[in-house]
Write an enzyme that holds these catalytic residues in place. Sequence first.
Site, mmCIF file in Angstrom:
data_model
loop_
_atom_site.group_PDB
_atom_site.id
_atom_site.type_symbol
_atom_site.label_atom_id
_atom_site.label_comp_id
_atom_site.label_asym_id
_atom_site.label_seq_id
_atom_site.Cartn_x
_atom_site.Cartn_y
_atom_site.Cartn_z
ATOM 1 N N LYS A 37 1.005 -1.099 0.109
ATOM 2 C CA LYS A 37 -0.012 0.044 0.022
ATOM 3 C C LYS A 37 0.649 1.236 -0.091
ATOM 4 O O LYS A 37 2.104 1.144 0.124
ATOM 5 C CB LYS A 37 -0.703 -0.078 1.134
ATOM 6 C CG LYS A 37 -0.168 -0.064 2.766
ATOM 7 C CD LYS A 37 -1.159 -0.390 3.738
ATOM 8 C CE LYS A 37 -0.478 -0.424 5.020
ATOM 9 N NZ LYS A 37 -1.140 -1.112 6.199
ATOM 10 N N ARG A 130 -10.590 -0.800 15.213
ATOM 11 C CA ARG A 130 -10.451 0.086 14.006
ATOM 12 C C ARG A 130 -11.261 -0.368 12.879
ATOM 13 O O ARG A 130 -12.738 -0.414 12.941
ATOM 14 C CB ARG A 130 -8.878 0.171 13.516
ATOM 15 C CG ARG A 130 -8.957 1.082 12.363
ATOM 16 C CD ARG A 130 -7.232 1.363 12.066
ATOM 17 N NE ARG A 130 -6.715 0.142 11.648
ATOM 18 C CZ ARG A 130 -5.640 0.027 10.792
ATOM 19 N NH1 ARG A 130 -4.646 0.867 10.853
ATOM 20 N NH2 ARG A 130 -5.242 -1.129 10.129
ATOM 21 N N TYR A 244 18.356 28.410 11.658
ATOM 22 C CA TYR A 244 17.429 29.002 12.419
ATOM 23 C C TYR A 244 17.142 29.009 14.047
ATOM 24 O O TYR A 244 17.348 27.841 14.501
ATOM 25 C CB TYR A 244 16.082 28.504 11.503
ATOM 26 C CG TYR A 244 15.839 29.141 10.250
ATOM 27 C CD1 TYR A 244 15.553 30.336 10.186
ATOM 28 C CD2 TYR A 244 15.758 28.194 9.381
ATOM 29 C CE1 TYR A 244 15.384 30.707 8.735
ATOM 30 C CE2 TYR A 244 15.486 28.513 7.964
ATOM 31 C CZ TYR A 244 15.518 29.957 7.599
ATOM 32 O OH TYR A 244 15.068 30.352 6.391
ATOM 33 N N MET A 292 13.982 23.992 5.032
ATOM 34 C CA MET A 292 13.355 23.515 3.964
ATOM 35 C C MET A 292 14.098 22.784 2.793
ATOM 36 O O MET A 292 13.736 21.556 2.598
ATOM 37 C CB MET A 292 12.643 24.387 3.228
ATOM 38 C CG MET A 292 11.278 24.303 2.297
ATOM 39 S SD MET A 292 10.594 25.457 1.531
ATOM 40 C CE MET A 292 9.911 26.239 2.677
HETATM 41 C C1 PLP Z 1 -0.554 -2.125 6.858
HETATM 42 C C2 PLP Z 1 -1.108 -3.510 7.220
HETATM 43 C C3 PLP Z 1 -0.370 -4.598 7.345
HETATM 44 C C4 PLP Z 1 1.202 -4.419 7.024
HETATM 45 O O1 PLP Z 1 1.790 -3.844 8.450
HETATM 46 P P1 PLP Z 1 3.350 -3.821 8.705
HETATM 47 O O2 PLP Z 1 3.727 -3.231 9.859
HETATM 48 O O3 PLP Z 1 3.812 -2.597 7.874
HETATM 49 O O4 PLP Z 1 3.792 -4.995 8.555
HETATM 50 C C5 PLP Z 1 -0.805 -5.879 7.264
HETATM 51 N N1 PLP Z 1 -2.258 -5.759 7.729
HETATM 52 C C6 PLP Z 1 -2.934 -4.716 7.422
HETATM 53 C C7 PLP Z 1 -4.657 -5.011 7.553
HETATM 54 C C8 PLP Z 1 -2.328 -3.736 7.165
HETATM 55 O O5 PLP Z 1 -3.411 -2.566 7.151
#
Ligand code: PLP
Length: 349
Positions: A37, A130, A244, A292
Amino acid sequence: MIEPNSELIIDFELVRDNIKIIRDNLPTNCKIMGIIKSNAYGHDLEKTTQALDKVIDGYGVVRLEEALKIRESSLKPILAMQGVYSSEAYETLNKNNIWAVIHSVSQLPLAKQYKDKLVHWIKVNTGMNRLGIRLDDLDHFQLLFKDSNVLMTHLACADNPKDELNVMQFKNFDHAWNKVSKNMKRSILNSAGVFNFADQAYDWVRPGIAMYGGINFPGLKTAMTFRSQIISIQSLGKNERIGYGGRVKTNKPTKIAVVYCGYADGFPQTAIDGTSVIVNSHKSQIIGRVSMDLISIDITEIPDCKIGDWCELWSPDMSILENTQKNGLLSYELMTKMNQRVKRDYLNI
Ligand SMILES: *Cc1c(COP(=O)(O)O)cnc(C)c1O
């Protein structure tokens, strides 16, 4: 020196090495669904798929468009992990042979229509609160308790094995398992889970961050090198202030180098003094506030440092965790927030 630019070099050989470490930690028959993702956590969705297709058993994405993009180049199972919400989207899944998570009663009418056409992963809420179906509601999903489907959950505290929530989540998962077809498959673990609870691996695990080397486990390497060049060197005396806010005041003669990279490239603005970087194979530290487009580093002790030399902000040799742990940040966030202007280079696809 040609015109400098910050660079992100991604070495997929390292990602594959990390996957091997994950696999070595799992029972033989357990399959790995590589989570890609958010543009493969900043590593490029399509190139990652191309590079991993021989070493991975399936892919987990969040958005339908991500699934469609990689379906063109991979025949492996793809799971849309947050489900879909319209009949058009379901039709697209069906046409492209993409699996779907169902996590809520509200998705049930559509899921029922496609129950014989699609593989569903039934996500139960075991305590993270969740996404997921409450255990009391699970009976409504009887129609989906089929051998080809998967029962899944997600852990809230996999990175903290001592947290009692883990015990409760495993218990609740067993409770859910008792209600479904015993020929279904099971999936619980993310990256941290693979390393902390390998006995709960079952049929599929879902590692993301570990593939990219963003969690602590012996052998895992940060697969991305984020680097830029030194464009200026200053020799300061005692009692001079830097950057800064004049955050730092020297207490001795100090040599600093200014690196062509800042928070607009993806380096965290909140990085504190002492955050490690590497210059010419030597460890150096951030000194003064991150701007930046620029970072100052202390090169007082580094021999032969000159303009044009490369500074590695993180790399296989300087884990991204050195930065995140020092600054109370997440490797996930830094990896997914690399700016578009950073020049990309991909090795060993
Ligand atoms: C993002 C996600 C993972 C992977 O999590 P990591 O901590 O990056 O290994 C696995 N299962 C679900 C449902 C997720 O949303």
